[in-house]
Design an enzyme around this catalytic site. Structure first.
Site, PDB file in Angstrom:
ATOM      1  N   PRO A  67       0.782  -1.232   0.000  1.00  0.00           N
ATOM      2  CA  PRO A  67       0.000   0.000   0.000  1.00  0.00           C
ATOM      3  C   PRO A  67       0.819   1.291   0.000  1.00  0.00           C
ATOM      4  O   PRO A  67       1.881   1.365   0.613  1.00  0.00           O
ATOM      5  CB  PRO A  67      -0.824  -0.102   1.287  1.00  0.00           C
ATOM      6  CG  PRO A  67      -0.113  -1.080   2.140  1.00  0.00           C
ATOM      7  CD  PRO A  67       0.543  -2.045   1.196  1.00  0.00           C
ATOM      8  N   ASN A  68       0.268   2.256  -0.693  1.00  0.00           N
ATOM      9  CA  ASN A  68       0.781   3.635  -0.780  1.00  0.00           C
ATOM     10  C   ASN A  68       2.019   3.772  -1.659  1.00  0.00           C
ATOM     11  O   ASN A  68       2.469   4.895  -1.902  1.00  0.00           O
ATOM     12  CB  ASN A  68       1.059   4.228   0.613  1.00  0.00           C
ATOM     13  CG  ASN A  68      -0.188   4.260   1.475  1.00  0.00           C
ATOM     14  OD1 ASN A  68      -1.227   4.769   1.034  1.00  0.00           O
ATOM     15  ND2 ASN A  68      -0.129   3.701   2.668  1.00  0.00           N
TER      16      ASN A  68
ATOM     17  N   ARG B  86       4.787  11.174  -2.548  1.00  0.00           N
ATOM     18  CA  ARG B  86       4.666  10.747  -1.152  1.00  0.00           C
ATOM     19  C   ARG B  86       5.988  10.947  -0.404  1.00  0.00           C
ATOM     20  O   ARG B  86       6.983  10.276  -0.713  1.00  0.00           O
ATOM     21  CB  ARG B  86       4.282   9.268  -1.107  1.00  0.00           C
ATOM     22  CG  ARG B  86       4.200   8.703   0.287  1.00  0.00           C
ATOM     23  CD  ARG B  86       4.085   7.187   0.271  1.00  0.00           C
ATOM     24  NE  ARG B  86       4.080   6.691   1.627  1.00  0.00           N
ATOM     25  CZ  ARG B  86       4.320   5.430   1.974  1.00  0.00           C
ATOM     26  NH1 ARG B  86       4.575   4.531   1.046  1.00  0.00           N
ATOM     27  NH2 ARG B  86       4.318   5.078   3.237  1.00  0.00           N
TER      28      ARG B  86
ATOM     29  N   TYR C  30      11.251   8.867   0.673  1.00  0.00           N
ATOM     30  CA  TYR C  30      11.157   7.812  -0.347  1.00  0.00           C
ATOM     31  C   TYR C  30      11.765   8.187  -1.703  1.00  0.00           C
ATOM     32  O   TYR C  30      11.802   7.353  -2.605  1.00  0.00           O
ATOM     33  CB  TYR C  30       9.690   7.396  -0.521  1.00  0.00           C
ATOM     34  CG  TYR C  30       9.097   6.824   0.751  1.00  0.00           C
ATOM     35  CD1 TYR C  30       9.595   5.644   1.292  1.00  0.00           C
ATOM     36  CD2 TYR C  30       8.060   7.474   1.430  1.00  0.00           C
ATOM     37  CE1 TYR C  30       9.077   5.120   2.469  1.00  0.00           C
ATOM     38  CE2 TYR C  30       7.523   6.957   2.599  1.00  0.00           C
ATOM     39  CZ  TYR C  30       8.035   5.785   3.120  1.00  0.00           C
ATOM     40  OH  TYR C  30       7.526   5.259   4.282  1.00  0.00           O
TER      41      TYR C  30
ATOM     42  N   ASN D   7       8.066  -5.610  -1.417  1.00  0.00           N
ATOM     43  CA  ASN D   7       8.054  -4.466  -0.505  1.00  0.00           C
ATOM     44  C   ASN D   7       6.635  -4.431   0.064  1.00  0.00           C
ATOM     45  O   ASN D   7       5.728  -3.896  -0.569  1.00  0.00           O
ATOM     46  CB  ASN D   7       8.370  -3.157  -1.231  1.00  0.00           C
ATOM     47  CG  ASN D   7       8.435  -1.991  -0.243  1.00  0.00           C
ATOM     48  OD1 ASN D   7       8.014  -2.129   0.904  1.00  0.00           O
ATOM     49  ND2 ASN D   7       8.957  -0.859  -0.691  1.00  0.00           N
TER      50      ASN D   7
ATOM     51  N   ALA E  18       3.500  -0.861   4.581  1.00  0.00           N
ATOM     52  CA  ALA E  18       3.037  -0.874   5.974  1.00  0.00           C
ATOM     53  C   ALA E  18       2.661  -2.279   6.458  1.00  0.00           C
ATOM     54  O   ALA E  18       2.773  -2.578   7.656  1.00  0.00           O
ATOM     55  CB  ALA E  18       1.855   0.077   6.136  1.00  0.00           C
TER      56      ALA E  18
ATOM     57  N   GLU F 143      13.034  -9.412   0.863  1.00  0.00           N
ATOM     58  CA  GLU F 143      12.244  -8.263   1.335  1.00  0.00           C
ATOM     59  C   GLU F 143      13.010  -6.988   0.978  1.00  0.00           C
ATOM     60  O   GLU F 143      14.225  -6.921   1.195  1.00  0.00           O
ATOM     61  CB  GLU F 143      12.092  -8.384   2.856  1.00  0.00           C
ATOM     62  CG  GLU F 143      11.371  -7.221   3.513  1.00  0.00           C
ATOM     63  CD  GLU F 143      11.395  -7.334   5.052  1.00  0.00           C
ATOM     64  OE1 GLU F 143      12.069  -8.239   5.594  1.00  0.00           O
ATOM     65  OE2 GLU F 143      10.762  -6.483   5.693  1.00  0.00           O
TER      66      GLU F 143
ATOM     67  N   HIS G 157      12.965  -2.531   1.057  1.00  0.00           N
ATOM     68  CA  HIS G 157      12.374  -1.247   1.470  1.00  0.00           C
ATOM     69  C   HIS G 157      13.202  -0.123   0.883  1.00  0.00           C
ATOM     70  O   HIS G 157      14.436  -0.224   0.805  1.00  0.00           O
ATOM     71  CB  HIS G 157      12.363  -1.118   2.995  1.00  0.00           C
ATOM     72  CG  HIS G 157      11.530  -2.160   3.664  1.00  0.00           C
ATOM     73  ND1 HIS G 157      10.157  -2.107   3.705  1.00  0.00           N
ATOM     74  CD2 HIS G 157      11.878  -3.317   4.275  1.00  0.00           C
ATOM     75  CE1 HIS G 157       9.694  -3.178   4.321  1.00  0.00           C
ATOM     76  NE2 HIS G 157      10.724  -3.944   4.681  1.00  0.00           N
TER      77      HIS G 157
ATOM     78  N   ARG H  77      13.940   4.454  11.639  1.00  0.00           N
ATOM     79  CA  ARG H  77      12.769   5.331  11.705  1.00  0.00           C
ATOM     80  C   ARG H  77      11.968   5.067  13.004  1.00  0.00           C
ATOM     81  O   ARG H  77      12.513   4.602  13.967  1.00  0.00           O
ATOM     82  CB  ARG H  77      11.937   5.141  10.435  1.00  0.00           C
ATOM     83  CG  ARG H  77      12.733   5.502   9.177  1.00  0.00           C
ATOM     84  CD  ARG H  77      11.943   5.273   7.915  1.00  0.00           C
ATOM     85  NE  ARG H  77      10.729   6.110   7.896  1.00  0.00           N
ATOM     86  CZ  ARG H  77       9.710   5.906   7.068  1.00  0.00           C
ATOM     87  NH1 ARG H  77       9.754   4.915   6.197  1.00  0.00           N
ATOM     88  NH2 ARG H  77       8.648   6.698   7.118  1.00  0.00           N
TER      89      ARG H  77
HETATM   90  C1  DQA Z   1       8.513   1.106   3.247  1.00  0.00           C
HETATM   91  C2  DQA Z   1       8.732   1.303   4.746  1.00  0.00           C
HETATM   92  C3  DQA Z   1       7.444   1.074   5.512  1.00  0.00           C
HETATM   93  O1  DQA Z   1       7.649   1.308   6.895  1.00  0.00           O
HETATM   94  C4  DQA Z   1       6.356   2.022   5.031  1.00  0.00           C
HETATM   95  O2  DQA Z   1       5.136   1.735   5.686  1.00  0.00           O
HETATM   96  C5  DQA Z   1       6.199   2.033   3.563  1.00  0.00           C
HETATM   97  C6  DQA Z   1       7.387   1.962   2.718  1.00  0.00           C
HETATM   98  C7  DQA Z   1       9.777   1.451   2.427  1.00  0.00           C
HETATM   99  O3  DQA Z   1       9.852   1.029   1.284  1.00  0.00           O
HETATM  100  O4  DQA Z   1      10.654   2.165   2.913  1.00  0.00           O
HETATM  101  O5  DQA Z   1       5.104   2.193   3.039  1.00  0.00           O
HETATM  102  O6  DQA Z   1       8.214  -0.264   3.018  1.00  0.00           O
END
Ligand code: DQA
Length: 142
Positions: free
Chosen positions: A10-11, A18, A23, A74, A77, A98, A100, A107
């Site tokens: 998500p997002n 964003r 990011y 990825n 959240a 995994e 990110h 963080r």
């Molecule tokens: C994320 C890190 C997560 O904590 C966050 O909720 C994201 C992006 C990253 O790619 O840095 O949505 O996965």
């Protein structure tokens, strides 16, 4: 050609606008192009997807398990709280990396827990879009 599924939670469809200070300024479409480019150089193919819905991500993980496809994920959240995503990822047999963009460990405290890391071959965090490139390179060498 070996194939890898790159799944995004998500997002991540909002990348570019964003929180760019966290990011970066690339959009998810830019990252997808980068992934296809990296994969082509390594003679791999990429199936790149994004969803804001937990159930869709679970379905894709089931598909990867059934087709024995390697996954780079990825989970965004979902990383930090989704037992359902973890349970689906646990069914993968071909492997999992995994990724990110940011480094969640540097963080907020709620981001320090990953329900996925324990299942992954490895985790690549904190290199922005390059986390994806590094993950594809790592997969190519496995
Ligand atoms: C994320 C890190 C997560 O904590 C966050 O909720 C994201 C992006 C990253 O790619 O840095 O949505 O996965």
């Amino acid at each position: 050609m070996r194939k890898v599924m790159i799944l995004n939670g998500p997002n991540l469809d909002r990348l570019g606008t964003r929180e760019p200070e966290i990011y970066g300024s690339l959009t998810l479409t830019d990252i997808e192009k980068l992934c296809h480019q990296t994969a082509a150089e390594l003679e791999l193919t990429v199936d790149f997807r994004q969803t804001n819905e937990e159930s869709e991500l679970i379905k894709w993980l089931h598909e990867a398990a059934e087709t024995k496809t390697f996954v780079i994920i990825n989970p965004a959240a979902f990383t930090h709280y989704s037992v359902a995503i973890r349970d689906a990822a646990a069914m993968l047999t071909d492997g999992l990396i995994e990724v990110h963009l940011s480094n969640p460990i540097s963080r907020e405290e709620f981001r320090h827990t990953s329900l996925i890391s324990g299942l992954a071959t490895g985790t690549i965090s904190g290199f922005g879009a390059n986390s994806y490139v590094l993950a594809i390179q790592a997969f190519a060498r496995l």
